[in-house]
Design a protein around this motif. Structure first.
Motif, PDB file in Angstrom:
ATOM      1  N   ILE A 175      54.279 -78.050   0.599  1.00 20.34           N
ATOM      2  CA  ILE A 175      54.468 -79.383   0.353  1.00 20.34           C
ATOM      3  C   ILE A 175      56.339 -80.156   0.619  1.00 20.34           C
ATOM      4  CG2 ILE A 175      54.721 -81.770  -1.388  1.00 20.34           C
ATOM      5  CD1 ILE A 175      52.311 -80.358  -3.335  1.00 20.34           C
ATOM      6  N   PRO A 176      56.626 -80.597   2.029  1.00 18.92           N
ATOM      7  CA  PRO A 176      57.434 -80.892   1.962  1.00 18.92           C
ATOM      8  C   PRO A 176      58.169 -81.682   1.531  1.00 18.92           C
ATOM      9  CG  PRO A 176      56.198 -82.260   3.529  1.00 18.92           C
ATOM     10  CD  PRO A 176      54.735 -81.515   2.317  1.00 18.92           C
ATOM     11  N   GLY A 177      57.374 -82.491   0.750  1.00 15.56           N
ATOM     12  CA  GLY A 177      58.434 -83.080  -0.681  1.00 15.56           C
ATOM     13  C   GLY A 177      57.051 -84.201  -1.787  1.00 15.56           C
ATOM     14  N   TYR A 178      58.105 -84.649  -2.414  1.00 20.28           N
ATOM     15  CA  TYR A 178      57.256 -85.807  -3.400  1.00 20.28           C
ATOM     16  C   TYR A 178      57.240 -87.388  -2.799  1.00 20.28           C
ATOM     17  CZ  TYR A 178      56.575 -81.124  -5.269  1.00 20.28           C
ATOM     18  OH  TYR A 178      56.112 -79.824  -5.553  1.00 20.28           O
ATOM     19  N   SER A 179      58.689 -87.035  -2.500  1.00 16.15           N
ATOM     20  CA  SER A 179      58.682 -89.218  -2.182  1.00 16.15           C
ATOM     21  C   SER A 179      59.762 -89.208  -0.891  1.00 16.15           C
ATOM     22  CB  SER A 179      60.171 -89.726  -2.572  1.00 16.15           C
ATOM     23  OG  SER A 179      61.433 -88.816  -3.067  1.00 16.15           O
ATOM     24  N   VAL A 180      59.215 -90.400  -0.344  1.00 16.87           N
ATOM     25  CA  VAL A 180      58.879 -90.672   1.382  1.00 16.87           C
ATOM     26  C   VAL A 180      60.168 -91.527   1.487  1.00 16.87           C
ATOM     27  CG1 VAL A 180      57.842 -91.083   3.575  1.00 16.87           C
ATOM     28  CG2 VAL A 180      56.513 -89.834   1.480  1.00 16.87           C
ATOM     29  N   THR A 181      60.994 -91.172   1.725  1.00 13.64           N
ATOM     30  CA  THR A 181      62.507 -92.400   1.578  1.00 13.64           C
ATOM     31  C   THR A 181      62.287 -93.289   2.931  1.00 13.64           C
ATOM     32  OG1 THR A 181      63.974 -90.484   0.268  1.00 13.64           O
ATOM     33  CG2 THR A 181      65.287 -92.576   2.323  1.00 13.64           C
ATOM     34  N   ARG A 182      62.199 -94.557   3.574  1.00 13.54           N
ATOM     35  CA  ARG A 182      62.416 -94.786   4.555  1.00 13.54           C
ATOM     36  C   ARG A 182      63.509 -95.661   4.830  1.00 13.54           C
ATOM     37  NH1 ARG A 182      57.702 -95.638   2.012  1.00 13.54           N
ATOM     38  NH2 ARG A 182      55.701 -95.166   2.530  1.00 13.54           N
ATOM     39  N   TYR A 183      63.649 -95.774   5.842  1.00 15.11           N
ATOM     40  CA  TYR A 183      65.462 -96.208   6.145  1.00 15.11           C
ATOM     41  C   TYR A 183      65.079 -97.545   7.328  1.00 15.11           C
ATOM     42  CZ  TYR A 183      67.600 -92.799   4.643  1.00 15.11           C
ATOM     43  OH  TYR A 183      67.176 -90.712   3.557  1.00 15.11           O
ATOM     44  N   ASN A 184      66.016 -98.999   7.055  1.00 18.06           N
ATOM     45  CA  ASN A 184      65.788 -99.191   8.148  1.00 18.06           C
ATOM     46  C   ASN A 184      67.187 -99.577   9.152  1.00 18.06           C
ATOM     47  OD1 ASN A 184      63.250-100.966   6.914  1.00 18.06           O
ATOM     48  ND2 ASN A 184      64.398-101.888   5.388  1.00 18.06           N
ATOM     49  N   ASP A 185      66.557-100.177  10.190  1.00 18.10           N
ATOM     50  CA  ASP A 185      68.477-100.068  11.342  1.00 18.10           C
ATOM     51  C   ASP A 185      69.462-101.065  10.387  1.00 18.10           C
ATOM     52  OD1 ASP A 185      66.481 -99.329  12.854  1.00 18.10           O
ATOM     53  OD2 ASP A 185      66.128-100.818  14.115  1.00 18.10           O
ATOM     54  N   GLY A 186      70.551-100.370  10.605  1.00 16.36           N
ATOM     55  CA  GLY A 186      71.146-100.339   9.783  1.00 16.36           C
ATOM     56  C   GLY A 186      71.950-100.026   7.947  1.00 16.36           C
ATOM     57  N   GLU A 187      71.101 -99.024   7.921  1.00 14.47           N
ATOM     58  CA  GLU A 187      70.991 -98.475   6.685  1.00 14.47           C
ATOM     59  C   GLU A 187      72.095 -97.210   6.534  1.00 14.47           C
ATOM     60  OE1 GLU A 187      68.257 -98.068   2.320  1.00 14.47           O
ATOM     61  OE2 GLU A 187      67.487 -99.126   4.283  1.00 14.47           O
ATOM     62  N   PRO A 188      72.590 -97.506   5.908  1.00 14.87           N
ATOM     63  CA  PRO A 188      73.649 -95.902   6.186  1.00 14.87           C
ATOM     64  C   PRO A 188      72.085 -94.939   5.733  1.00 14.87           C
ATOM     65  CG  PRO A 188      73.917 -97.000   3.871  1.00 14.87           C
ATOM     66  CD  PRO A 188      73.011 -97.790   4.713  1.00 14.87           C
ATOM     67  N   ILE A 189      73.077 -93.304   6.076  1.00 21.53           N
ATOM     68  CA  ILE A 189      71.888 -92.631   5.737  1.00 21.53           C
ATOM     69  C   ILE A 189      73.071 -90.923   4.961  1.00 21.53           C
ATOM     70  CG2 ILE A 189      70.961 -90.979   6.009  1.00 21.53           C
ATOM     71  CD1 ILE A 189      69.345 -92.370   8.568  1.00 21.53           C
ATOM     72  N   PRO A 190      73.238 -90.666   4.268  1.00 22.81           N
ATOM     73  CA  PRO A 190      74.066 -89.846   3.040  1.00 22.81           C
ATOM     74  C   PRO A 190      74.274 -88.587   3.988  1.00 22.81           C
ATOM     75  CG  PRO A 190      72.998 -91.444   1.482  1.00 22.81           C
ATOM     76  CD  PRO A 190      72.182 -91.255   2.459  1.00 22.81           C
ATOM     77  N   LEU A 191      75.261 -88.144   4.310  1.00 17.61           N
ATOM     78  CA  LEU A 191      75.397 -86.788   5.311  1.00 17.61           C
ATOM     79  C   LEU A 191      76.037 -86.118   3.829  1.00 17.61           C
ATOM     80  CD1 LEU A 191      76.106 -85.682   8.518  1.00 17.61           C
ATOM     81  CD2 LEU A 191      76.734 -83.925   6.856  1.00 17.61           C
ATOM     82  N   LEU A 192      75.176 -84.562   3.685  1.00 17.73           N
ATOM     83  CA  LEU A 192      76.184 -84.157   2.232  1.00 17.73           C
ATOM     84  C   LEU A 192      76.162 -82.887   2.771  1.00 17.73           C
ATOM     85  CD1 LEU A 192      73.119 -85.125  -0.401  1.00 17.73           C
ATOM     86  CD2 LEU A 192      75.390 -86.505  -0.109  1.00 17.73           C
ATOM     87  N   VAL A 193      76.955 -82.080   2.668  1.00 16.56           N
ATOM     88  CA  VAL A 193      77.764 -80.968   2.921  1.00 16.56           C
ATOM     89  C   VAL A 193      77.536 -80.083   2.065  1.00 16.56           C
ATOM     90  CG1 VAL A 193      79.577 -82.407   4.464  1.00 16.56           C
ATOM     91  CG2 VAL A 193      80.128 -81.189   1.868  1.00 16.56           C
TER      92      VAL A 193
END
Length: 686
Positions: free
Chosen positions: A28-46
């Motif tokens: 199971i690759p994950g339990y919650s699907v995250t949907r993004y709309n155009d212009g919505e920020p996507i956090p990039l973690l290091v």
């Protein structure tokens, strides 16, 4: 077999094989699907950097030659860059240090180039960066719970696959001097692959990072290269030597080393930039977005099948041997020796202390029947055997739970650190089983100090593991590595052990010793122990258990190659074929049972009633071969450098072999105990 039973057996066989084949590739690759709309920020973690050549990892922001976090918030996030993300216990123990970054990623917005910072580094920092590049360190970033991947293509160019992480830098040989040159990757091309969601929005199905080294020369005012997509000279990790300083430092010497790394104020400027591109990928389902990380592993599926076939062949041969022992030898002796049965009917075990005259009547029978008055005699050091069996039951519960949850897909790569976290929870909870079996076995042995037995059970193996980890942690702390367990986490683990597990062990021990009855034996024990006759060489030396241990190892060693490769080499990979591992583990348990039963029967036929410890050692003896395999793997397969990494490898290998020894030793002991009880119950005195 009646014809009515055949369809039922066929149905169950079909169901079992269907379940196994489904679990071999199910996750199971994950339990919650995250949907993004155009212009919505996507956090990039290091996260961190890691290498296949060493066991030491380092947090990304701890590197002195990368851009430090500015502390500014991006995309409306309430947290500034450099903010630590909450981690579970497993993530901390595996060396993760996940933090927010200054990389701005917005859904649907391509960025040709954006500058992050220009970092000035000293000579010592340059030297360390070169050392990390020499050891092939790679960087791990995370976006939408996917690790940043390096993309590869199979040899036949038919499939694409991912390897988690991307290179910190590169090296080559200078054509003019013939000396190695090192280049730092300071530009990152981020490719995010997405597909439309049926409910609306966009889903991320791929996260690729293509690093590149670009010289600090010929840049725009904003810090970006003038021609970012054209071939350019790389940024070399080199600071020209300060000859005036060196001549002064090495005055009077005929040779002046030019590679002196003493900080003299000279620095190297490293500008960091990045690009972001979004590409639609309609052919990848969100539920299958982890498949590319596993494509390269699927090439070894045939080897997994060979491992299972090899295991089944060995187990079948041993099973036939056990069947012959039981059906023709044991039962034949019991049914065929009327003289012996008649003597047993007239035995008075309680009033006859010696019973030597009765034993004469068994001279023509099998040797194992002569031990009816000693086979259940309490073994030496029974106060240690009971806690070891209890610890083995605890580990057996933990391992079974982990394999079941992994096959069901509950523990999967998207649940970062879940395998370790859940394993720790199962181990602590299983303390109640450890205490119960230890206490009840201790009572069966005739022990009286059950609180002492409880204390040994609760502290023996967990204490060994904790002390070993604590000592190793001191070495890793000295290296400033993120592999080191933080002090607060150590205190938390200590609290789990002393405040939760120990009370559970006490509760289980009280239930097993005070509330439960001891296991009853079918025959009573003579007051005077029978003298053991001279034994064959393989029964009176450690060679016997070691030789028998090679058989379970033969069942396991093919699958061990894959496990070791994922643990020690492909740290960026994810082991997911738990269906294969579960199948091999099941056959391994059956093989351990069969080998222990055969070894125990051979010992009894030699009129040797000291089978308690031998059965435990026989069941766990393949741990010796596994540790020998670790040594071979270190010499011929690994390229580990450094004393600390070598120490970590052998220490953790020893700890893993100890776990395996306790687990399989307990299985062997219980199998032999059940076998002996069943055999001697057939000649039970009325």
């Amino acid at each position: 077999m009646p014809s009515s039973k055949r369809p039922r057996l066929g149905y169950w066989a079909l169901w079992i094989f269907s379940f196994l084949s489904y679990s071999w590739a199910f996750y199971i690759p994950g339990y919650s699907v995250t949907r993004y709309n155009d212009g919505e920020p996507i956090p990039l973690l290091v996260n961190k950097i890691f290498s296949d050549h060493t066991q030491l990892q380092y947090a990304y922001f701890d590197l002195p030659f990368v851009c430090p976090p500015s502390g500014k918030s991006h995309g409306g996030s309430p947290f500034g860059s450099g903010q630590s993300i909450s981690l579970n216990l497993g993530e901390v123990l595996r060396g993760d240090r996940i933090m927010t970054s200054d990389f701005e990623v917005t859904m649907g917005k391509d960025v040709e180039c954006a500058a992050v910072c220009t970092r000035e580094v000293s000579r010592s920092d340059v030297k360390w960066a070169r050392q990390l590049i020499r050891e092939n360190y790679v960087i791990e970033w995370i976006l939408d719970n996917l690790p940043g991947a390096t993309s590869f293509v199979t040899v036949d160019k038919s499939r694409k696959y991912y390897a988690s992480g991307f290179k910190l830098g590169s090296q080559d040989i200078s054509p003019s001097t013939g000396r190695p040159r090192f280049f730092i990757n300071n530009h990152f091309t981020i490719v995010i692959r997405w597909r439309s969601a049926p409910e609306g929005g966009k889903l991320i199905v791929g996260f690729e990072v293509y690093p590149k080294s670009i010289s600090a020369e010929n840049r725009k005012e904003d810090g970006c290269p003038a021609a970012i997509h054209k071939p350019q000279e790389g940024l070399g990790l080199f600071i020209p030597p300060n000859m005036a300083h060196l001549k002064e430092k090495y005055a009077g010497l005929s040779y002046i080393p030019e590679d002196d790394d003493e900080d003299d104020g000279a620095t190297l400027k490293i500008p960091y930039t990045y690009s972001v591109y979004f590409r639609e990928e309609p052919h990848i389902e969100w539920a299958n977005r982890w498949d590319l990380y596993f494509t390269n592993q699927e090439e070894g599926s045939m080897t997994h099948w060979l491992a299972i076939i090899n295991s089944l062949i060995i187990s079948t041969v041993l099973g036939v041997t056990v069947f012959v022992i039981w059906s023709r030898t044991v039962q034949g002796d019991i049914k065929g020796e009327k003289k012996g049965e008649g003597l047993l009917d007239n035995l008075d075990v309680e009033n006859d202390a010696d019973m030597s005259s009765d034993d004469e009547g068994f001279e023509d029978t099998s040797g194992w029947k002569l031990l009816h008055g000693d086979v259940f005699r309490t073994p030496a050091y029974s106060g240690l055997l009971a806690p070891l069996v209890g610890s083995g039951m605890q580990l057996l519960f933990m391992t079974t739970g982990l394999l079941v949850l992994s096959c069901l897909g509950v523990l999967n790569p998207s649940f970062r650190g879940g395998f370790v976290s859940v394993g720790m929870g199962l181990f602590v909870f299983a303390g109640i089983f450890s205490g119960y079996f230890s206490g009840r076995l201790y009572k069966t042995f005739g022990g009286s100090s059950w609180r002492k037995n409880t204390l040994i059970t609760a502290l023996l193996f967990p204490g060994l593991a904790f002390c070993l980890v604590l000592i190793l942690n001191l070495f890793v702390w000295a290296q400033a590595s993120s592999t080191a367990i933080p002090f607060g986490t150590l205190v938390g683990i200590l609290a789990l052990w002393l405040l939760i597990q120990v009370p559970l062990v006490y509760l289980g021990s009280w239930s097993g010793f005070v509330r439960a009855k001891p296991w009853e034996h079918p025959l009573k024990t003579n007051a005077i122990a029978r003298q053991v006759p001279p034994q064959p060489w393989y029964l009176q030396s450690p060679a016997g258990p070691l030789l028998t241990g090679s058989i379970p190892f033969a069942v396991l060693f093919i699958e061990l190659l894959f496990v070791f490769k994922n643990l020690w080499q492909d740290k960026s990979g994810y082991y997911y074929v738990f269906g294969f591992l579960s199948a091999v583990s099941t056959v391994l348990v059956i093989t351990v049972v069969e080998v222990t039963v055969i070894a125990t029967y051979s010992r009894l036929c030699s009129e040797n009633y000291h089978w308690w410890w031998t059965s435990f050692l026989t069941g766990g003896s393949s741990a010796f071969w596994i540790f020998a395999y670790c040594i071979w793997y270190y010499i011929f397969k690994l390229h580990v450098t450094g004393f600390v990494s070598t120490l970590l490898f052998f220490s953790y290998s020893f700890l893993a072999c100890t776990v395996y020894f306790l687990l399989t030793g307990t299985i062997g002991f219980l199998a032999a105990y059940a076998f002996v009880r069943r055999v001697y119950s057939a000649i039970k005195v009325d």
